[in-house]
Design an enzyme around this catalytic site. Sequence first.
Site, PDB file in Angstrom:
ATOM      1  N   HIS A   1      31.577   3.792  61.938  1.00  0.00           N
ATOM      2  CA  HIS A   1      31.570   2.537  60.943  1.00  0.00           C
ATOM      3  C   HIS A   1      32.922   2.514  60.025  1.00  0.00           C
ATOM      4  CE1 HIS A   1      30.856  -1.194  58.661  1.00  0.00           C
ATOM      5  NE2 HIS A   1      30.596  -0.155  57.695  1.00  0.00           N
TER       6      HIS A   1
ATOM      7  N   ASP B   1      31.823   3.589  51.705  1.00  0.00           N
ATOM      8  CA  ASP B   1      30.632   3.883  51.670  1.00  0.00           C
ATOM      9  C   ASP B   1      30.091   4.917  51.034  1.00  0.00           C
ATOM     10  OD1 ASP B   1      29.614   1.141  52.583  1.00  0.00           O
ATOM     11  OD2 ASP B   1      29.251   1.647  54.555  1.00  0.00           O
TER      12      ASP B   1
ATOM     13  N   GLU C   1      28.249   4.914  47.652  1.00  0.00           N
ATOM     14  CA  GLU C   1      27.047   4.190  47.670  1.00  0.00           C
ATOM     15  C   GLU C   1      25.770   4.956  48.452  1.00  0.00           C
ATOM     16  OE1 GLU C   1      25.599   0.031  49.619  1.00  0.00           O
ATOM     17  OE2 GLU C   1      27.609   0.154  48.889  1.00  0.00           O
ATOM     18  N   ASP C   2      26.335   5.569  49.302  1.00  0.00           N
ATOM     19  CA  ASP C   2      25.230   5.941  50.215  1.00  0.00           C
ATOM     20  C   ASP C   2      25.038   7.509  50.204  1.00  0.00           C
ATOM     21  OD1 ASP C   2      24.634   3.525  51.179  1.00  0.00           O
ATOM     22  OD2 ASP C   2      25.920   3.734  52.878  1.00  0.00           O
TER      23      ASP C   2
ATOM     24  N   ASP D   1      34.854  -4.696  56.455  1.00  0.00           N
ATOM     25  CA  ASP D   1      33.528  -4.008  56.695  1.00  0.00           C
ATOM     26  C   ASP D   1      32.648  -5.092  57.298  1.00  0.00           C
ATOM     27  OD1 ASP D   1      31.391  -2.730  56.165  1.00  0.00           O
ATOM     28  OD2 ASP D   1      31.190  -3.423  54.268  1.00  0.00           O
TER      29      ASP D   1
END
Length: 745
Positions: free
Chosen positions: A69, A95, A98-99, A160
């Site tokens: 991604h 990301d 955040e992840d 995104d």
Amino acid sequence: METTPPILKYNLNEEEEKKEILRQYRGLLKELKPKLKPGDKELIRTAFEIAAEAHKTMRRKSGEPYILHPLAVARICVEEIGLGVRSTICALLHDTVEDTDITLQDVQREFGAEIAKIVDGLTKISTVMDTNTSQQAENFKKILLTLTDDPRVILIKLSDRLHNMRTMDSMKREKQLKISSETVYVYAPLAHRMGLYAIKTEMEDLAMKYLEPDTYKYIAQKLNDTKRERTRFINDFIRPLKDKLERADFKFEIHGRPKSIHSIWNKMKKKGVSFEEVYDLFAIRIIVDSPAEKEKEDCWKVYSMITDEYNPSPERLRDWLSNPKSNGYEALHTTVMGPQGKWVEVQIRTKRMNEIAEKGLAAHWKYKEGASVENRFDQWFSQIREALSSQDTNSLDFLQDFKTSFLTEEIYVYTPKGDIKMLPVGATALDFAFGVHTAVGSRCIGAKVNHKLVPIGHKLRSGDQIEIITSAKQKPSQEWLNLVVTPKAKQKIKDTLKEEKRKVAEDGKYILQKKLEAIGGMMTQHNIEELASFYKLNSSLDLLYEIAIKKIDLKELKDFTASGDRLFPPKPVKVEVEEKKEADITDRPYNKKDAELIIFGESSDKIMYTLANCCKPIPGDDVFGFVTTGEGLKIHRTNCPNAARLMANFGHRIVKTKWAKNKEISFLTGLKIVGLDDVGVIHKITNLISGEMKFNISAMTIEAKDGIFMGNLKIFVHDKEELDHLCNALLKLSGIEKVERYDTE
């Protein structure tokens, strides 16, 4: 951002997955090659390795490794928007904070403050403290706060979003609805505003694929069926133009392309026509290679060659050469009558203009020498900055304001001295006045538009010249808020009203103090807030204001008890009304049994719900449930006019909904019928509906004018299948031109 374990659907073994990841990474480097400076490759490699390591245990809903991604997002940034190395690094890391376990400090240590700031802008807010706002709106506001410092945040966010839209098939239906709605509501208009037309159209088409699957498939099929004749037509149309351009020694490219599915659907809705009647299904684009100093001249030359060959429609000329759009778009559009009596839109631009139209904002930096172009974006950013700095409202209001004032098309108007000002579509004379100066806005009593006197709420049109008339006695009132669309005007009016309110509230303070003393209470902030919440008001200012204007007489104060310096409200008494509320929800014009009609989620619990009046769903419609405050669950159609707004702002309140089979209950729905006013046509219609097909008609109005009749029918049907069957039967009657469903409100 999906973090679910692998799903069996994705069958590649680990070796193949690694190959695929490397293939994507090499593809990205290849695209970046012309932009690489010494040391860049190593930086990108580091970012890729950090992201791959951080996401290594994660998979997307489709089962593929998550790292694909960020790689895809980086490729969209580079290939489709034309961004460079630093944006690629940010896209790869977007990301991670955040992840995964990586922190912003890690990013800053490795890549510096600039990249850390962009990654922070892209990291979603995880908690929202305020109850009357929504997470989505808060996140959007955060992105915008970073946008004014560094527009790349938005461009990466759009990439995104585009990749998420392209890969949404494995997601749950409600997630698809929520993301699609948010996309049409905010991100597609934003892409448009950034000058990214290709991305905007793809986003709208993909959203429509999920929000209105039937219409989408229908138009896509129609486009496919007519492909051959379209190609033939385009070639016939282009041939004479090619000859002329070649004879005039122009270096040019010429292509024909169909309009997007979404824009065809919009035309069909707006004009109320069928697919066959949409006249400009395709546009022809002529791109001329000409030097900067001859760009305008060449475009007009090409225009005159086209209009020599084909007759133009005079009111369809759009000249964005003399006045580029605020997103930098420059071109000349004209619609001409082509062969076989078909209208064709022709767009004329130069190579530079084409690049700006394709790559939007990113291409502007490349042509930065043209200061006026840069100016347009700078102007826009500074307006957003101003709106953000004066924002004390909640983020939902902000999102609404942002949408109406920054994401709409703009108009150009003139001051009395001939200076040009840019305002959003829908702006009024009052918006213009506040745009000149707050003091001018606050004292505005009217305006002269093109030397004619108009009221302050008069809507402006492009090309108007405006002179504002003021009076020292004038001051803003509450009604003014309905007359303006620009955030600056709204904010200034609110500030002035608040100031007025404060002055009046001073009297309320005095009255309250006297009454509190009478019951032995004290005038403390806590007590004032206690009273405000008792009277269901938003703030202590509202309470004091309403006391001052005698809207609240405080007679309930005697039921309060004062203990020390604190006030305690009376204990609430249980009222019968509460039960009535429950009854209201089920009290609908059809059978009470319809509570069984809908199955929620996976369980088939019976849940109280109402059908939304704005779109009147019937069984078979694509629907979703929306948890309202105070009215329980409301069922809306996914193509309801309010759907995009509800799902984009309150995605967390969406409930997955589907219909259960139940033929016992009828639903009221509306049909609009248009046709030729022939003898006996009404009899034919009623005979078919009531006689042959046994439908129950609840109401019918028919209006005939100049040989055309328009009928509005309200009919009880069991489901969408029945309704479609009825519409098709009606269309087969001679003289009936159009049958469409409308919402019975």
